[in-house]
Design a protein around this motif. Structure first.
Motif, PDB file in Angstrom:
ATOM      1  N   THR A   1       0.848  -1.190   0.000  1.00  0.00           N
ATOM      2  CA  THR A   1       0.000   0.000   0.000  1.00  0.00           C
ATOM      3  C   THR A   1       0.884   1.240   0.000  1.00  0.00           C
ATOM      4  OG1 THR A   1      -1.759  -1.138   1.212  1.00  0.00           O
ATOM      5  CG2 THR A   1      -1.806   1.274   1.220  1.00  0.00           C
TER       6      THR A   1
ATOM      7  N   THR B   1       1.738   5.508  -0.160  1.00  0.00           N
ATOM      8  CA  THR B   1       1.335   6.865   0.207  1.00  0.00           C
ATOM      9  C   THR B   1       2.277   7.861  -0.455  1.00  0.00           C
ATOM     10  OG1 THR B   1       2.717   6.828   2.202  1.00  0.00           O
ATOM     11  CG2 THR B   1       0.420   6.125   2.438  1.00  0.00           C
ATOM     12  N   ASP B   2       1.819   9.123  -0.569  1.00  0.00           N
ATOM     13  CA  ASP B   2       2.683  10.146  -1.139  1.00  0.00           C
ATOM     14  C   ASP B   2       3.538  10.777  -0.041  1.00  0.00           C
ATOM     15  OD1 ASP B   2       1.040  11.922   0.251  1.00  0.00           O
ATOM     16  OD2 ASP B   2      -0.071  12.550  -1.530  1.00  0.00           O
TER      17      ASP B   2
ATOM     18  N   GLY C   1       1.896  11.628   3.218  1.00  0.00           N
ATOM     19  CA  GLY C   1       1.290  10.571   4.012  1.00  0.00           C
ATOM     20  C   GLY C   1      -0.092  10.167   3.560  1.00  0.00           C
ATOM     21  N   ASN C   2      -0.554  10.686   2.425  1.00  0.00           N
ATOM     22  CA  ASN C   2      -1.878  10.339   1.917  1.00  0.00           C
ATOM     23  C   ASN C   2      -1.803   9.066   1.070  1.00  0.00           C
ATOM     24  OD1 ASN C   2      -3.060  12.826   2.915  1.00  0.00           O
ATOM     25  ND2 ASN C   2      -2.015  13.853   1.216  1.00  0.00           N
ATOM     26  N   GLN C   3      -2.704   8.115   1.360  1.00  0.00           N
ATOM     27  CA  GLN C   3      -2.701   6.880   0.588  1.00  0.00           C
ATOM     28  C   GLN C   3      -3.076   7.183  -0.864  1.00  0.00           C
ATOM     29  OE1 GLN C   3      -4.653   3.391   2.224  1.00  0.00           O
ATOM     30  NE2 GLN C   3      -5.206   2.690   0.184  1.00  0.00           N
TER      31      GLN C   3
ATOM     32  N   SER D   1      -6.974   6.916  -5.050  1.00  0.00           N
ATOM     33  CA  SER D   1      -7.414   8.257  -4.647  1.00  0.00           C
ATOM     34  C   SER D   1      -7.553   9.118  -5.886  1.00  0.00           C
ATOM     35  CB  SER D   1      -6.395   8.888  -3.695  1.00  0.00           C
ATOM     36  OG  SER D   1      -5.224   9.256  -4.397  1.00  0.00           O
TER      37      SER D   1
END
Length: 360
Positions: free
Chosen positions: A213, A215-216, A219-221, A242
């Motif tokens: 998984t 994230t950028d 910290g956003n998935q 997203s």
């Protein structure tokens, strides 16, 4: 020890391939002698035109050709051949002929022997058309005993193989583009792609084997793994989960980006650029194709692009490109961007074909 010789063969010219080049607008030269008799110099070619010419000549000449590379200084395609007759065919097609000793079959046989008798962690080998040899490199982790074994195998292969050492250590660069992270570490995004009308991105397979998984940097998935292949290959496909923007471009880390419109195969001698989240943007040259690298622990990857571009941990999966063409995904290598080194890349065209995806 193999005796050095020049093999005499007759060139079989396939008229259909040459006719196709005429239709494509390639300028042909009248040639009555090989490079050794100072034939007229071919017209300059772009890297794209040289790649197309190399592909066509490779099919037309078959076993009479022994590799190609692009001379960036003269902007000419150089074709290795085994005899004067084939050299004339090459010159007539607008390329520069170079008579060499080792055929592709002999070089392939040497690689097969290396795979059977010298599979040692910390080694790589690649067919180098500029030296007309298989170049074997041993990194600093190869022990004296292993090096002695490798040297014995190389010596037995004679003039087809050259052995080199590197002070660095071959390793995947896990720690192109922007940083992507997960519980297993940090890598770099390679290229945004489209599959079935849906947005995805591709990165290194050793990254998707460690992280599922993503994230950028905030910290956003942004995505989850769809497919992964490592070792053997080194590519992974991640599906965006997203609504984050995903333009088809590469971050140049100077406030601008390079648009990417297509994927292309690499050519030896081609100038390329790498973008990654640790060391950002660096330039270099393609030095070999179809490289095999043994990272250790059973992690052997085949079919890689070899370059003199530097990279460091965290750059893994990042973008290798030439102009607006996607070329490779950062796999691993040795050295760093302070002292220099060499880096291997997974060809993008193979990853796209496997995934059924397109640049976009």
């Amino acid at each position: 020890m193999k005796h050095r010789r020049i093999t005499k063969r007759r060139a079989a010219v396939a008229g259909a391939g040459i006719a196709a080049l005429v239709a494509a607008g390639v300028t042909f030269q009248t040639a009555n002698a090989s490079e050794t008799t100072k034939a007229p110099a071919p017209q300059p070619l772009s890297i794209t035109a040289a790649g197309k010419l190399a592909s066509t000549l490779g099919k037309d000449l078959g076993t009479d050709a022994a590799g190609t590379y692009y001379d960036a200084k003269t902007k000419q395609l150089v074709v290795n051949v085994l005899d004067e007759a084939t050299a004339k065919t090459v010159q007539a097609a607008g390329a520069k002929a170079r008579i060499v000793e080792n055929s592709l079959a002999e070089l392939k046989s040497a690689r097969t022997t290396l795979k059977q008798d010298a599979t040692i962690p910390g080694t790589s080998w690649v067919t180098d058309p500029q030296t007309n040899q298989v170049v074997v490199t041993a990194d600093r982790t190869v022990s004296k005993t292993e090096l002695a074994k490798l040297t014995k195998v190389v010596d037995g292969l004679g003039a087809t193989v050259e052995l080199q050492r590197t002070k660095g250590e071959f390793k995947p660069f896990i720690a192109g583009g922007d940083a992507i992270t997960g519980s297993g570490g940090r890598c770099s995004l390679g290229f945004n792609v489209v599959k079935g009308g849906q947005p995805y991105f591709i990165t290194a397979g050793h990254c998707t084997e460690a992280i599922s998984t993503w994230t950028d940097s905030s910290g956003n998935q942004i995505g989850t793994n769809e497919q992964s292949s490592f070792p053997g290959n080194d590519f992974g496909l991640v599906k965006y989960t997203s609504s984050v923007a995903h333009p088809s471009e590469v971050d140049l880390y100077n406030g601008s980006a390079q648009a990417i419109t297509k994927a292309a195969d690499a050519t030896v001698g081609q100038k390329v650029t790498r973008s990654g989240s640790t060391t950002q943007v660096h330039d270099g040259t393609v030095t070999g194709l179809d490289a095999t690298v043994n990272y250790g622990n059973g992690d052997i990857v085949n079919g890689l692009i070899q370059t003199d571009v530097c990279a460091e941990p965290g750059d893994s999966g990042g973008s290798l490109f030439s102009g607006d063409s996607a070329v490779g995904l950062t796999s691993g290598g040795s050295g760093d961007c302070t002292s220099g080194g060499e880096t291997f890349f997974q060809p993008v065209t193979e990853a796209l074909s496997t995934f059924g995806a397109q640049i976009g």
